[in-house]
Design an enzyme around this catalytic site. Structure first.
Site, PDB file in Angstrom:
ATOM      1  N   LYS A  17      75.767  24.124  62.389  1.00  0.00           N
ATOM      2  CA  LYS A  17      76.638  24.772  63.375  1.00  0.00           C
ATOM      3  C   LYS A  17      75.929  25.114  64.677  1.00  0.00           C
ATOM      4  O   LYS A  17      74.840  25.675  64.676  1.00  0.00           O
ATOM      5  CB  LYS A  17      77.220  26.056  62.776  1.00  0.00           C
ATOM      6  CG  LYS A  17      78.132  25.807  61.572  1.00  0.00           C
ATOM      7  CD  LYS A  17      78.730  27.115  61.065  1.00  0.00           C
ATOM      8  CE  LYS A  17      79.694  26.867  59.908  1.00  0.00           C
ATOM      9  NZ  LYS A  17      80.297  28.121  59.425  1.00  0.00           N
ATOM     10  N   ARG A  23      53.633  31.901  49.221  1.00  0.00           N
ATOM     11  CA  ARG A  23      53.386  33.067  50.072  1.00  0.00           C
ATOM     12  C   ARG A  23      52.178  33.871  49.605  1.00  0.00           C
ATOM     13  O   ARG A  23      51.440  34.434  50.423  1.00  0.00           O
ATOM     14  CB  ARG A  23      54.639  33.945  50.129  1.00  0.00           C
ATOM     15  CG  ARG A  23      55.715  33.370  51.028  1.00  0.00           C
ATOM     16  CD  ARG A  23      56.954  34.234  51.080  1.00  0.00           C
ATOM     17  NE  ARG A  23      57.826  33.816  52.175  1.00  0.00           N
ATOM     18  CZ  ARG A  23      59.043  34.300  52.398  1.00  0.00           C
ATOM     19  NH1 ARG A  23      59.528  35.231  51.583  1.00  0.00           N
ATOM     20  NH2 ARG A  23      59.760  33.878  53.407  1.00  0.00           N
ATOM     21  N   GLY A  51      63.604  33.662  59.692  1.00  0.00           N
ATOM     22  CA  GLY A  51      64.193  34.380  60.820  1.00  0.00           C
ATOM     23  C   GLY A  51      63.228  34.597  61.967  1.00  0.00           C
ATOM     24  O   GLY A  51      63.600  34.470  63.139  1.00  0.00           O
ATOM     25  N   GLY A  75      63.754  27.032  56.710  1.00  0.00           N
ATOM     26  CA  GLY A  75      63.860  26.621  55.312  1.00  0.00           C
ATOM     27  C   GLY A  75      64.241  25.176  55.094  1.00  0.00           C
ATOM     28  O   GLY A  75      63.537  24.430  54.399  1.00  0.00           O
TER      29      GLY A  75
END
Length: 396
Positions: free
Chosen positions: A197, A36, A377, A354
């Site tokens: 999921k 980063r 996100g 990720g």
């Protein structure tokens, strides 16, 4: 695309407040992954080249509005100076006298890093008063933190509405890549969505079926879709209570002409461990005492064949339990084909998340993708079709 870049705004002689994401992993006082930090170097360098003084705004960890010494950005100063190859002046606050003094102390060619914005409770509340205090420090605002763009915080959204603004180089690259993948893509478009999921990716799947031509569903999610079709999946991970929702997504896809590719054959095992004995069966023949842990070779062949007919690929999530061989084969083989097609100029490939980045790195395919997003996100919310406050503020 409705927002300025560093090429569209005058920076000479200006104090440039630059929101970055340097929330890096650390072991003690050592940064263990500088990715980063490395990614902000082009933006900082360009600001300096254009005669501006870069003042970095960033968060670190989750101090929840309190000063937490072990969450001070001062800890990353050595790694930041090493990446930039120049002195970085540290400000002990992101507002007020301490911040102003650090900015004044920085000489030509030097960079300023201000303290953790989340030490202030107003940061995560997007407090207009805090945003105004931050804005007082600079002349121009640059956002280079796409990974924080889904948060309407004072330093990501509030300040952007108070100063002339632009996207940094990393933000610019991210937005251009995402527009190429879903905004105005070359068709046909394929999306690969994996993960454990269905419940965590409902909005994602619902948005994608309306926007892509082909949707590959893998991982544990695929088992739930098999259940929705009346197929028994033994001891496999599956959200049986979500079968009705999965059936609705299948119907929606059919109505809008989106082809969904589910496993037609699977790799099953009785144990979830490296090197476990496994076998390949058709998807409808999972033994009652076994688990589906990967897509089978026929499924991979179909995915690769459709991929070869597409112009754009967007990828989020592995096709199987990629962390444990031999259940990484489907992900590896599909990723290798995506990489080959991209290198050949036949495919625009964008990936993020990720697990996705880890899986593509493991497959040795990441470097060949058109663009790999390190945002978690923010990347998911963009795929879900949501407006990102940090991006919207650049366009206001």
């Amino acid at each position: 695309m409705g927002w300025n870049t560093l090429d569209d705004i005058a920076l000479a002689g200006k104090v440039v407040l630059c929101r970055v994401d340097v929330n890096v992993p650390m072991d003690g006082d050592t940064v263990t992954d500088t990715t980063r930090i490395d990614k902000i170097v082009p933006t900082v360098s360009d600001i300096l080249t254009k005669g501006g003084k870069p003042v970095l705004l960033a968060h670190f960890d989750r101090p929840k509005g309190k000063v937490v010494p072990e969450m001070s950005l001062k800890r990353i100063l050595p790694a930041l100076e090493a990446a930039l190859g120049r002195k970085v002046v540290f400000g002990a606050d992101c507002v007020g006298e301490a911040a102003a003094a650090a900015i004044a102390a920085a000489g030509p060619g030097e960079v300023v890093l201000l303290e953790n914005t989340r030490f202030h409770p107003g940061e995560e509340k997007n407090d207009p008063a805090l945003a105004a205090e931050i804005a007082k420090l600079g002349d121009v605002y640059v956002n280079d933190a796409f990974s924080a763009a889904h948060r309407a915080h004072a330093s990501t959204e509030g300040v952007a509405r108070l100063l002339p603004k632009a996207a940094g180089r990393l933000m610019e690259a991210e937005l251009r890549a995402l527009d190429a993948a879903l905004g105005s893509p070359k068709r046909p478009v394929m999306a690969v969505v994996g993960g454990a999921k269905v419940s965590t990716k409902l909005e994602l799947l619902s948005n994608l079926v309306a926007k892509v031509d082909n949707l590959v569903i893998g991982g544990g999610m695929a088992n739930t879709f098999l259940v929705a079709q009346g197929i028994e999946v033994g001891k496999s991970l599956a959200e049986r209570d979500m079968a009705g929702t999965a059936a609705e997504i299948l119907e929606k896809a059919k109505a809008v002409g989106c082809r969904i590719l589910l496993p037609v054959d699977v790799v099953v095992a009785r144990e979830f461990k490296a090197g476990a004995a496994s076998e390949i069966v058709v998807a409808s023949a999972c033994p009652a005492d076994a688990m589906i842990l990967d897509a089978g070779p026929e499924t991979v062949a179909r995915i690769r064949a459709v991929m070869g007919q597409c112009a754009t690929l967007i990828w989020n999530g592995p096709l199987g339990a990629f962390e444990i061989p031999p259940f990484d084969q489907a992900t590896n083989l599909a990723a290798e084909e995506a990489a080959r097609l991209t290198r050949a100029g036949q495919l625009i490939s964008v990936a993020g998340g990720g697990d996705t980045v880890a899986a593509l790195n493991q497959a040795g395919a990441a470097d060949s993708f058109t663009f790999i997003s390190t945002a978690g996100g923010a990347f998911l919310e963009w795929m879900e079709g949501k407006d990102l406050p940090g991006v919207a503020a650049l366009m206001a």
